[in-house]
Design a protein around this motif. Structure first.
Motif, PDB file in Angstrom:
ATOM      1  N   PHE A  50       1.546   2.040  -3.384  1.00 29.58           N
ATOM      2  CA  PHE A  50       0.934   1.927  -4.391  1.00 29.58           C
ATOM      3  C   PHE A  50       0.253   3.832  -4.303  1.00 29.58           C
ATOM      4  N   VAL A  85       2.659  10.411  -9.390  1.00 27.71           N
ATOM      5  CA  VAL A  85       1.161  10.601 -10.737  1.00 27.71           C
ATOM      6  C   VAL A  85       0.088  11.432 -11.000  1.00 27.71           C
ATOM      7  N   GLN A  86      -0.671  12.085  -9.711  1.00 22.92           N
ATOM      8  CA  GLN A  86      -1.636  12.713  -9.453  1.00 22.92           C
ATOM      9  C   GLN A  86      -1.249  13.990  -8.725  1.00 22.92           C
ATOM     10  N   GLY A  95      -8.751  12.273  -7.457  1.00 25.71           N
ATOM     11  CA  GLY A  95      -7.907  12.668  -7.167  1.00 25.71           C
ATOM     12  C   GLY A  95      -7.880  11.547  -6.342  1.00 25.71           C
ATOM     13  N   ARG A 107       3.205   6.172  -5.497  1.00 30.94           N
ATOM     14  CA  ARG A 107       3.437   6.104  -7.003  1.00 30.94           C
ATOM     15  C   ARG A 107       2.121   6.791  -7.497  1.00 30.94           C
ATOM     16  N   LEU A 108       0.569   6.573  -6.242  1.00 32.48           N
ATOM     17  CA  LEU A 108       0.004   7.697  -6.698  1.00 32.48           C
ATOM     18  C   LEU A 108      -0.015   9.458  -6.746  1.00 32.48           C
ATOM     19  N   THR A 160       0.985  -1.167  -0.529  1.00 30.81           N
ATOM     20  CA  THR A 160       0.087   0.432   0.279  1.00 30.81           C
ATOM     21  C   THR A 160       0.687   1.603   0.203  1.00 30.81           C
ATOM     22  N   ILE A 219      -6.960   2.947  -1.367  1.00 30.16           N
ATOM     23  CA  ILE A 219      -6.293   1.830  -1.079  1.00 30.16           C
ATOM     24  C   ILE A 219      -5.954   1.992   0.974  1.00 30.16           C
ATOM     25  N   TYR A 263      -5.996  -6.948  -4.916  1.00 28.91           N
ATOM     26  CA  TYR A 263      -6.144  -6.142  -4.888  1.00 28.91           C
ATOM     27  C   TYR A 263      -4.504  -5.593  -5.358  1.00 28.91           C
ATOM     28  N   PHE A 278     -10.362   1.228 -10.980  1.00 34.65           N
ATOM     29  CA  PHE A 278      -9.874   2.006 -10.663  1.00 34.65           C
ATOM     30  C   PHE A 278      -9.631   3.600 -11.283  1.00 34.65           C
ATOM     31  N   ILE A 310      -4.303  -3.206  -8.962  1.00 32.40           N
ATOM     32  CA  ILE A 310      -4.015  -1.567  -8.488  1.00 32.40           C
ATOM     33  C   ILE A 310      -2.246  -1.716  -9.449  1.00 32.40           C
ATOM     34  N   ALA A 311      -1.900  -2.940  -8.901  1.00 32.09           N
ATOM     35  CA  ALA A 311      -0.088  -2.875  -9.790  1.00 32.09           C
ATOM     36  C   ALA A 311      -0.160  -2.926 -11.469  1.00 32.09           C
ATOM     37  N   TRP A 357       1.303  13.329 -17.018  1.00 28.84           N
ATOM     38  CA  TRP A 357      -0.143  12.612 -17.426  1.00 28.84           C
ATOM     39  C   TRP A 357      -1.432  13.780 -17.476  1.00 28.84           C
ATOM     40  N   ILE A 401      -1.769   0.718 -12.229  1.00 30.62           N
ATOM     41  CA  ILE A 401      -1.048   1.907 -12.112  1.00 30.62           C
ATOM     42  C   ILE A 401       0.257   2.260 -12.507  1.00 30.62           C
ATOM     43  N   ALA A 419      -5.535   9.376 -17.240  1.00 28.61           N
ATOM     44  CA  ALA A 419      -6.419   8.911 -16.739  1.00 28.61           C
ATOM     45  C   ALA A 419      -6.474   9.482 -14.816  1.00 28.61           C
ATOM     46  N   ILE A 420      -5.868   8.233 -14.680  1.00 26.69           N
ATOM     47  CA  ILE A 420      -5.750   9.233 -12.907  1.00 26.69           C
ATOM     48  C   ILE A 420      -5.155   9.815 -12.776  1.00 26.69           C
ATOM     49  N   LEU A 462      -2.886   5.527 -17.216  1.00 28.92           N
ATOM     50  CA  LEU A 462      -2.368   6.700 -16.287  1.00 28.92           C
ATOM     51  C   LEU A 462      -2.958   7.934 -16.766  1.00 28.92           C
ATOM     52  N   ALA A 477     -10.164   6.695  -9.750  1.00 23.75           N
ATOM     53  CA  ALA A 477      -9.026   7.570  -9.249  1.00 23.75           C
ATOM     54  C   ALA A 477      -8.771   8.849 -10.308  1.00 23.75           C
ATOM     55  N   GLU A 478      -9.519   9.108 -11.213  1.00 26.86           N
ATOM     56  CA  GLU A 478     -10.257  10.420 -11.709  1.00 26.86           C
ATOM     57  C   GLU A 478     -11.020  11.635 -11.111  1.00 26.86           C
ATOM     58  N   SER A 520      -7.954   8.099  -4.101  1.00 27.21           N
ATOM     59  CA  SER A 520      -7.178   7.024  -4.793  1.00 27.21           C
ATOM     60  C   SER A 520      -6.633   6.444  -3.419  1.00 27.21           C
ATOM     61  N   PHE A 521      -6.097   7.493  -2.470  1.00 24.92           N
ATOM     62  CA  PHE A 521      -5.256   6.883  -1.469  1.00 24.92           C
ATOM     63  C   PHE A 521      -6.688   6.781  -0.379  1.00 24.92           C
TER      64      PHE A 521
END
Lengths: 620, 443
Positions: free
Chosen positions: A22, A29-30, B348, A25-26, A19, B356, B393, B340, B397-398, A36, B401, B307-308, B305, B344-345, B352-353
């Protein structure tokens, strides 16, 4: 009881670790990285350019000169071209296999990319398109697009209107570097004629729209919209009927007709013969047709003779200008007479030129030899060389007020200046630049040929027509122009509303005009007579060393309150009175009387039947 | 009867139930947004994905309630029966007509049923039953073989469908085995093997060269040398410095370990050149970031990616996505494997955090519930559930992303799919039911 209990922590830590990875990484990316987001925008945003409709061109009576045609472009997306029957395709579109492969190659290189559609065949006519469209669906990767193109319902005035082409690479890069950066590589621009001069007004203003598009490229949501502004229509001064008639009369001849409305300076017709159908330069055969017009035709139809050919000598017509200047400068009076002394310069037999009017009527060469001598050598200096220099400078300035030897600011590209020689010219450029006479080495005796419009004078047909307009107006002119109104409620360019005065006073024009009336009535231009209208004119014969002389005639009519001033050049048409005068009178009658008289119909037939030069003429 | 129902509800684990319901509701809302269509805007529109999903959720909850009424002992005793029935279903489904090239579904009316989703809890039941049987010791080879057999039979049928993604999930039982006493070295060995294998493929795919004093080595061969040297060093370190007592035994282990590592690297190299197809190689290259491919095999990953990433810190808002929904469809499979992206889109990084974290909390709660059991059966079953959900999961997710190659595997409770939500719900409800009995039964 359970010795492996602690292992739960290993498993939980593994989950937390995953986690954490993840989460980082999020976060990257975000939040931290914008790449992106930009990529997403590239995927979703679509800008659509809205092309404005190009303005149309009308004649002075509201007849359409330039309209729009529906044409069809065949598009290809090279990536999607799969499993098509090339042989069938090539025979349907009438192209060779090598051409086919070349076009596909072109569509995927340069700024074309293989996954986007680009033009495969340009500007198919409705007829051609309806022949291929039933089969188009069966060829993967091919599509079609409707587009408007320039169309010329009457097929006349090619030189005036000009044409429109896809912007050239040079013009595009010039626009990008030093221009206004308006154009795209696929834009069409006016290349010559009014299309070029009024490009900015005609093209309008592009609009754009932003869309969110879906995966297949369909625009789904409109985010922003800027409407396009259509190009302005041009209301030209051309009289379509007169223009077409003139072009008909000039069939199988080489030369020019320029007709001007003297009271406004509006050009009624501007004809360059031979002409061509402007439709030839609109559509898919452009390249072949252009090459044909440019290279494979000895008569060079692509040249716009009335404005571009400014090296014609005016011949006897120039005597009108000489007389006006001499009277205004006071070197002669209306009543001044000179003997017709053929030893000075050759002449034909005629009555004694006892005044200006008679001298012009008979186009007496020795008379104007004397007139010009008085203008050039006025006796201000004892040395004839110095005196001639002073005289020619005054004379040059005077001639230029008649619109000769100056660039007329007419709204068409390629207007030439012509030449009215000055002192500098004879000092440094005559007879050749490498071996000129030099200062104070020439005098009137060297340049006397100018007196009768030969010598070193060069004028264009447009300038000659303008001269006719000046005489018709008794002393002034408006710069000849082709557009009356820019846009429906617009006006003409302001510079065309300004009167330009020739240096001669109105009173001096009367003997000249009377003489011109007599020239037509019972002089050299009897061919130009019209039963119901008083025509004033003057013939000219431009000597030509290699072939027949050029036939030249200028005129205006009616004598009082003139409606039309005209200059006609028939190259190699021999003596001025024959073809040029006939054509001019037909034009005048057509314009003023609408219907031709019986007399005129005979004349018309002669003119139409005359083949002076055709496409295959061999001359130097 | 009423009393008993109250009794059961009162004993349910509230945090687990709340987390479960939170995930289910969030999932349904995301499916609704991701496949929303203006033609049938209501969430209960049965001709749309969200309507069907809603129906499946209701069915799942009803069956869940039914499970709560069963006796724990009955569930335990039926384990092999359930396992047997599902295995037979897996066999029969192979003879069903293929959908998207796989024989994975029974088609009944407008609904499809995917028995491999049920195989997950059925196999869990069977393993839990077997391992909790008195006298069964995990250290014995026979036990390991039987567990392997219990996994391999449904696994084999699933591979025949073919559905390698689901098969991959069956590897998650290794966590259960580990918890129950399987040697940690096996898990560690597998972990190292994974690292070494991934690195071997990375070096192979990157096609890099290393220049040492003018000598050009291919990076993947240099990597072999590094592994040999590392194992020799470790050997010397352990044998002569740390624990001389174990000299003989560690010597052997080290040689065997090193050789296996080398063998693995060689096999990876060999497989990369000879077994993998271009499309596989491309996937690896895209995953390792060696190339940014936005049109070919990297398309899904690139779009996902984008989109995320476009969600930004706070998202575009519910129903305001511009890439991953049915209207724009820039992200393929946006309501199944790639759901996902939708979440996430729209929500945000915060969303998404949160998701998870929610998942992790849910998994940890399952483990906590499992650990407090006196019944070995329930504990093992709880670990099975945790491991399977964790694998889903992690891999899903891996993949989305861009940390793993694209493997078709759903995100539990989110991805559209009736059998999946039913299967996972049954798993959770069995656990809830067994847990509610933990004080009644001693086993």
């Amino acid at each position: 009881m359970d010795s492996f209990q602690h292992r739960r922590w290993i498993i939980i830590l593994t989950m937390l670790f995953v986690t954490l990875v993840f989460g980082v990484r999020l976060l990257y990316v975000q939040v931290l990285n914008n790449d992106w987001k930009n990529r997403a925008e590239q995927i979703t945003h679509h800008k659509v350019t809205i092309h404005p409709a190009r303005g149309l061109l009308y004649d002075r009576n509201g007849e359409l000169l330039v309209a729009v045609n529906q044409v069809y472009d065949i598009l290809v997306t090279p990536k999607d071209v799969k499993g098509i029957d090339t042989v069938e395709f090539c025979s349907l579109f009438k192209i060779s296999k090598t051409e086919f492969l070349q076009k596909i190659e072109n569509a995927s290189t340069g700024y074309n990319v293989s996954y986007k559609a680009s033009t495969f065949i340009e500007s198919m006519s409705k007829e051609e398109y309806s022949r291929v469209v039933p089969y188009l669906k069966s060829f993967n990767g091919f599509d079609s697009k409707r587009r408007t193109n320039r169309g010329y319902p009457n097929g006349v005035a090619a030189h005036v209107l000009g044409y429109v082409r896809k912007i050239s690479a040079e013009q595009y890069s010039k626009d990008q570097k030093e221009g206004e950066k308006y154009y795209n590589q696929n834009d069409y621009v006016g290349v010559t004629g009014l299309e070029k001069v009024y490009e900015k007004e005609l093209r309008g203003e592009r609009g754009s729209a932003f869309f969110l598009r879906d995966y297949a490229g369909n625009d789904k949501t409109n985010l922003e919209q800027n409407y396009a502004i259509s190009g302005k229509n041009l209301y030209t001064s051309i009289d379509l009927k007169l223009q077409s008639y003139g072009e008909r009369l000039m069939k199988n001849k080489l030369g020019s007709i320029v007709a001007i409305e003297p009271s406004t300076g509006e050009i009624l017709s501007l004809i360059s013969a031979p002409s061509f159908d402007p439709n030839k330069l609109s559509g898919r055969e452009f390249s072949e047709n252009y090459k044909e017009l440019l290279n494979n035709d000895t008569l060079k139809p692509i040249i716009n003779r009335p404005i571009y050919n400014a090296n014609y000598r005016p011949g006897s017509i120039f005597k009108l200008v000489q007389a006006l200047i001499a009277m205004q400068e006071g070197v002669i009076k209306q009543s001044t007479g000179f003997a017709c002394n053929k030893s000075l310069i050759n002449c034909h037999n005629h009555e004694h030129p006892s005044n200006v009017q008679i001298a012009i009527k008979h186009s007496c060469n020795p008379y104007f030899y004397h007139v010009y001598k008085r203008l050039i050598q006025r006796g201000d200096q004892s040395s004839i060389f110095k005196d001639s220099r002073l005289g020619i400078e005054k004379w040059n300035a005077a001639v230029k007020t008649f619109g000769l030897g100056v660039k007329l600011n007419t709204d068409i590209p390629g207007v030439k200046v012509g030449r009215i020689p000055d002192a500098n010219y004879y000092d440094n450029e005559f007879p050749s630049k490498s071996n000129p006479y030099g200062k104070h080495r020439w005098a009137f005796s060297t340049i006397y040929s100018n007196s009768i419009g030969e010598g070193e004078i060069g004028v264009s047909p447009l300038q000659m027509a303008n001269l006719a307009a000046i005489i018709a107006n008794r002393g002034y002119y408006y710069t000849p122009h082709l557009v009356k109104k820019i846009g429906k409620d617009g006006s003409k360019r302001p510079e065309y509303l300004k009167k330009n005065y020739a240096m001669a006073a109105a009173e001096y024009f009367e003997p000249v005009i009377n003489a011109m009336e007599m020239v037509v009535e019972n002089g050299t231009a009897r061919n130009a007579q019209i039963d119901s209208i008083i025509v004033c004119g003057k013939t000219g014969t431009v000597q030509n060393e290699t072939f027949n002389d050029h036939s030249v005639f200028i005129a205006f009519a009616p004598k009082e309150n003139p409606q039309i001033a005209i200059a006609v050049y028939v190259e190699y048409g021999t003596w001025g009175g024959i073809w040029a005068a006939k054509i001019a009178s037909l034009m005048i009658e057509k314009y003023l009387a609408k219907e031709l008289s019986e007399n005129a119909k005979n004349k018309e037939k002669q003119v139409l039947d005359a083949i002076i030069l055709d496409k295959h003429s061999d001359f130097k | 009867m009423e009393n008993r129902a109250k009794n059961i509800i009162g004993k349910l684990d509230v945090p687990l139930l709340v987390l479960f319901l939170a995930l289910v509701i969030a999932g349904l809302l995301t499916v609704y947004s991701a496949s929303y269509s203006e033609e049938s805007p209501q969430i209960y529109s049965l001709d749309k994905a969200y309507g069907k999903q809603l129906v499946w959720i209701i069915i799942s909850l009803l069956i869940g309630v039914l499970i709560l009424t069963l006796e724990g002992a009955f569930i335990r005793d039926s384990a092999y029966v359930v396992y047997g029935v599902v295995t037979i279903m897996l066999l029969i489904v192979l003879f069903m007509p293929a959908i998207k090239g796989a024989h994975s579904w029974f088609k009944i009316g407008g609904f499809t049923i995917q028995p491999s989703e049920f195989a997950k809890f059925a196999t869990s039941l069977a393993i839990a039953h077997f391992l909790s049987t008195t006298g069964v010791k995990i250290q014995e080879t026979k036990t390991k073989l039987i567990v392997f057999f219990l996994i391999a039979v449904p696994g084999f049928f699933i591979l025949q469908q073919p559905d390698p993604g689901t098969l991959l999930v069956f590897f998650s039982f290794i966590f259960v085995m580990y918890r129950e006493g399987l040697s940690g070295n096996i898990l560690l060995g597998m972990f190292f093997a994974l690292i070494i294998g991934v690195m071997a493929i990375f070096f192979k795919a990157s096609d890099a060269n290393v220049n040492i004093f003018g000598w050009i080595f291919e990076a993947n061969y240099l990597y072999l040398v590094v592994i040999v040297m590392a194992s020799v060093l470790i050997h010397f370190g352990i044998t002569y410095l740390v624990m001389p007592r174990y000299r003989g035994r560690k010597y052997l282990t080290n040689i065997v370990g090193g050789s296996l590592a080398l063998l693995l690297v060689f096999s990876c190299n060999y497989a990369y050149d000879n077994v993998f197809k271009d499309r596989h190689r491309d996937r690896f290259e895209v995953m390792f970031g060696l190339k940014l491919d936005r049109k070919g095999v990297g398309y899904n990953s690139y779009q996902a990616l984008s989109a995320i990433g476009s969600g930004g810190p706070a998202g575009k808002g519910y129903f305001k996505g511009t890439l991953s929904n049915d209207k724009y469809k820039h992200v393929p499979e946006q309501s199944t494997d790639f759901i996902f992206c939708s979440w996430a889109e729209e929500w945000g990084f915060l969303g998404s955090f949160l998701l998870i974290i929610l998942y992790t909390a849910f998994l940890i709660r399952i483990i906590m519930v499992a650990e407090r059991q006196k019944s070995k059966f329930t504990r093992i079953f709880g670990y099975c559930a945790a491991s399977i959900l964790f694998f889903h999961y992690m891999i899903n997710i891996a993949m989305v992303i861009g940390l793993a190659p694209v493997i078709g595997i759903p995100l539990p409770f989110f991805s559209k799919g009736g059998s999946a939500i039913l299967g996972f719900s049954i798993m959770i409800f069995i656990l809830l039911r067994m847990d509610s009995e933990r004080k009644d039964v001693l086993r």
